[in-house]
Design an enzyme around this catalytic site. Sequence first.
Site, PDB file in Angstrom:
ATOM      1  N   GLU A  92      33.189  46.331  29.878  1.00  0.00           N
ATOM      2  CA  GLU A  92      31.738  45.876  30.826  1.00  0.00           C
ATOM      3  C   GLU A  92      31.485  47.484  31.484  1.00  0.00           C
ATOM      4  OE1 GLU A  92      32.049  42.356  32.389  1.00  0.00           O
ATOM      5  OE2 GLU A  92      31.684  41.373  30.984  1.00  0.00           O
ATOM      6  N   CYS A 120      42.957  44.694  29.495  1.00  0.00           N
ATOM      7  CA  CYS A 120      44.117  45.607  30.570  1.00  0.00           C
ATOM      8  C   CYS A 120      45.423  44.985  29.781  1.00  0.00           C
ATOM      9  CB  CYS A 120      43.890  44.849  31.786  1.00  0.00           C
ATOM     10  SG  CYS A 120      44.640  45.807  33.090  1.00  0.00           S
ATOM     11  N   CYS A 127      42.978  38.178  39.091  1.00  0.00           N
ATOM     12  CA  CYS A 127      41.854  39.231  38.046  1.00  0.00           C
ATOM     13  C   CYS A 127      41.385  38.507  36.394  1.00  0.00           C
ATOM     14  CB  CYS A 127      42.553  40.538  37.516  1.00  0.00           C
ATOM     15  SG  CYS A 127      40.679  41.962  36.659  1.00  0.00           S
ATOM     16  N   GLU A 168      43.476  49.358  33.303  1.00  0.00           N
ATOM     17  CA  GLU A 168      44.602  50.469  34.174  1.00  0.00           C
ATOM     18  C   GLU A 168      44.420  52.371  33.905  1.00  0.00           C
ATOM     19  OE1 GLU A 168      46.303  50.341  37.267  1.00  0.00           O
ATOM     20  OE2 GLU A 168      46.113  52.679  36.655  1.00  0.00           O
ATOM     21  N   SER A 199      40.803  54.271  40.562  1.00  0.00           N
ATOM     22  CA  SER A 199      41.740  53.252  41.493  1.00  0.00           C
ATOM     23  C   SER A 199      42.645  52.465  40.545  1.00  0.00           C
ATOM     24  CB  SER A 199      40.603  51.865  41.076  1.00  0.00           C
ATOM     25  OG  SER A 199      41.451  51.024  41.828  1.00  0.00           O
ATOM     26  N   SER A 222      45.306  49.878  44.104  1.00  0.00           N
ATOM     27  CA  SER A 222      45.016  48.087  44.619  1.00  0.00           C
ATOM     28  C   SER A 222      46.421  48.047  45.381  1.00  0.00           C
ATOM     29  CB  SER A 222      45.303  47.019  43.694  1.00  0.00           C
ATOM     30  OG  SER A 222      43.275  48.349  43.522  1.00  0.00           O
ATOM     31  N   ASN A 224      46.646  45.349  47.135  1.00  0.00           N
ATOM     32  CA  ASN A 224      46.552  43.521  47.696  1.00  0.00           C
ATOM     33  C   ASN A 224      47.516  42.968  48.217  1.00  0.00           C
ATOM     34  OD1 ASN A 224      44.037  43.919  46.431  1.00  0.00           O
ATOM     35  ND2 ASN A 224      45.091  44.004  44.539  1.00  0.00           N
ATOM     36  N   ASN A 298      36.664  36.721  43.948  1.00  0.00           N
ATOM     37  CA  ASN A 298      35.674  36.126  43.977  1.00  0.00           C
ATOM     38  C   ASN A 298      35.904  35.545  42.313  1.00  0.00           C
ATOM     39  OD1 ASN A 298      33.726  38.678  44.715  1.00  0.00           O
ATOM     40  ND2 ASN A 298      34.978  40.012  43.672  1.00  0.00           N
ATOM     41  N   CYS A 340      34.129  42.599  41.494  1.00  0.00           N
ATOM     42  CA  CYS A 340      35.802  42.931  41.322  1.00  0.00           C
ATOM     43  C   CYS A 340      37.037  41.574  40.586  1.00  0.00           C
ATOM     44  CB  CYS A 340      36.004  43.511  42.392  1.00  0.00           C
ATOM     45  SG  CYS A 340      35.201  44.606  43.199  1.00  0.00           S
TER      46      CYS A 340
HETATM   47  N1  SAH Z   1      43.516  48.526  36.801  1.00  0.00           N
HETATM   48  C1  SAH Z   1      42.589  49.501  38.690  1.00  0.00           C
HETATM   49  C2  SAH Z   1      41.537  49.131  38.410  1.00  0.00           C
HETATM   50  C3  SAH Z   1      40.442  47.608  38.089  1.00  0.00           C
HETATM   51  S1  SAH Z   1      40.670  46.448  39.405  1.00  0.00           S
HETATM   52  C4  SAH Z   1      42.855  48.760  39.582  1.00  0.00           C
HETATM   53  O1  SAH Z   1      43.835  47.522  39.744  1.00  0.00           O
HETATM   54  O2  SAH Z   1      42.625  49.033  40.667  1.00  0.00           O
HETATM   55  C5  SAH Z   1      39.671  46.997  40.561  1.00  0.00           C
HETATM   56  C6  SAH Z   1      39.454  46.167  41.620  1.00  0.00           C
HETATM   57  O3  SAH Z   1      39.095  44.971  41.814  1.00  0.00           O
HETATM   58  C7  SAH Z   1      41.758  46.946  42.236  1.00  0.00           C
HETATM   59  O4  SAH Z   1      40.982  46.636  43.452  1.00  0.00           O
HETATM   60  C8  SAH Z   1      41.809  44.836  42.265  1.00  0.00           C
HETATM   61  O5  SAH Z   1      42.294  44.629  43.325  1.00  0.00           O
HETATM   62  C9  SAH Z   1      40.180  44.486  42.521  1.00  0.00           C
HETATM   63  N2  SAH Z   1      39.981  42.968  42.012  1.00  0.00           N
HETATM   64  C10 SAH Z   1      40.643  42.450  40.814  1.00  0.00           C
HETATM   65  N3  SAH Z   1      40.714  40.757  40.730  1.00  0.00           N
HETATM   66  C11 SAH Z   1      39.802  40.750  41.642  1.00  0.00           C
HETATM   67  C12 SAH Z   1      39.530  39.648  42.455  1.00  0.00           C
HETATM   68  N4  SAH Z   1      39.708  38.179  41.397  1.00  0.00           N
HETATM   69  N5  SAH Z   1      38.716  39.403  43.239  1.00  0.00           N
HETATM   70  C13 SAH Z   1      38.076  40.429  43.825  1.00  0.00           C
HETATM   71  N6  SAH Z   1      38.675  41.593  43.468  1.00  0.00           N
HETATM   72  C14 SAH Z   1      39.135  41.801  42.187  1.00  0.00           C
END
Ligand code: SAH
Length: 350
Positions: A92, A120, A127, A168, A199, A222, A224, A298, A340
């Site tokens: 996507e 991934c 996620c 990733e 990222s 990330s 988190n 999300n 995201c």
């Molecule tokens: N693997 C990389 C890039 C993909 S994720 C990374 O982790 O940075 C892109 C962003 O989406 C990341 O900051 C991740 O923390 C966020 N993300 C993943 N799942 C999410 C969710 N369910 N709701 C909101 N953000 C989310």
Amino acid sequence: MSLRGHSLAELETFFVERSEPRYRAAQVFARIHRLGARSAAEMTELPAMLRADLDEESAFRGLGVEHRAVDESGTEKFILQVPGEGAARRIEAVWIAAEPRDEGAQDGRRTVCISCQAGCTLDCTFCATGTLPFQGNLSAAEIVDQVYLLEVLRNQRASNVVFMGMGEPFHNYEAVLAAAHLLHHPDGAGLSARRITISTAGVVTGIERFTDDGQPFNLAISLNHPDPHERVGIMPHDHRYPLEDLLGAARRYTRESGRRVTFEYVMISGVNMEPRHAGQLIEITRSMRSKVNLIPLNTDVAGMRQPSAQEAVRFQTRLVDAGVHAFNRGSPGREVGGACGMLALDRTLS
Ligand code: SAH
């Protein structure tokens, strides 16, 4: 083998080996990366024979479109097919029409969010991409073509590119950096390095390499979760790359690059939004040049809740009051399954 992922120097070798003049490389490079050509047939400055040969060899074969879904703001999610041996893999990409206003953001920003892997291998609990079967790395050609294809479909140029789709980036370091340099090349799309963001979920070895290579692109991490014991509960790879090592690598990056790092922070109610979490996050941001992008959860995952608007504002205010540059990125594309964490090849979300 697609020529779309080749550097200018590699294209020169390619044409010279075919007894073509060296300048063909520059012509073809500009056609692909600056002018968006999707086949050799469009490259009318090439001799007809060469055009026919290149098309026969699928030298510019690109991604296919399987599905698109646009929301009210103009943010559009695309399910794309990656041709190859056997069944096409699916990924996507998302065209984000405008981002929430923050410092420096201009109206009309057009960001393309691209994938670097089909699926991934990480399994961040919040996620949806992590629930898909992993189908391998994408090549540099397959990565840049997401940008070029979306530009053609939207009939607009992208102003920013973020490596925040599936996968990733630091598990596919070489192809990702090759792609970023193609997008940055002055004879190609010519995107400033400041408008390209990579990222990572916190792959420490990748951050170190990125630092040592002196890469000019923005780095987002990330984070988190700011607690050294609790982070692993939502990001299991924290076992391999503990928070302390991650922050050490981030700090060294900011020192050696002279730039700041962006911390992404998915706000999950009941998990990482308590006052003590805000306190820990403030401490982290004070230890290096950084800013924080807050993202409301999300996805719908058992045991996890999205924060209410008030809860999100309260958390952000705690940070801002402590002098942290903290922005709420919101959830563009959420209704169409393009925000995201939602990229799981789901067509029903549109
Ligand atoms: N693997 C990389 C890039 C993909 S994720 C990374 O982790 O940075 C892109 C962003 O989406 C990341 O900051 C991740 O923390 C966020 N993300 C993943 N799942 C999410 C969710 N369910 N709701 C909101 N953000 C989310």
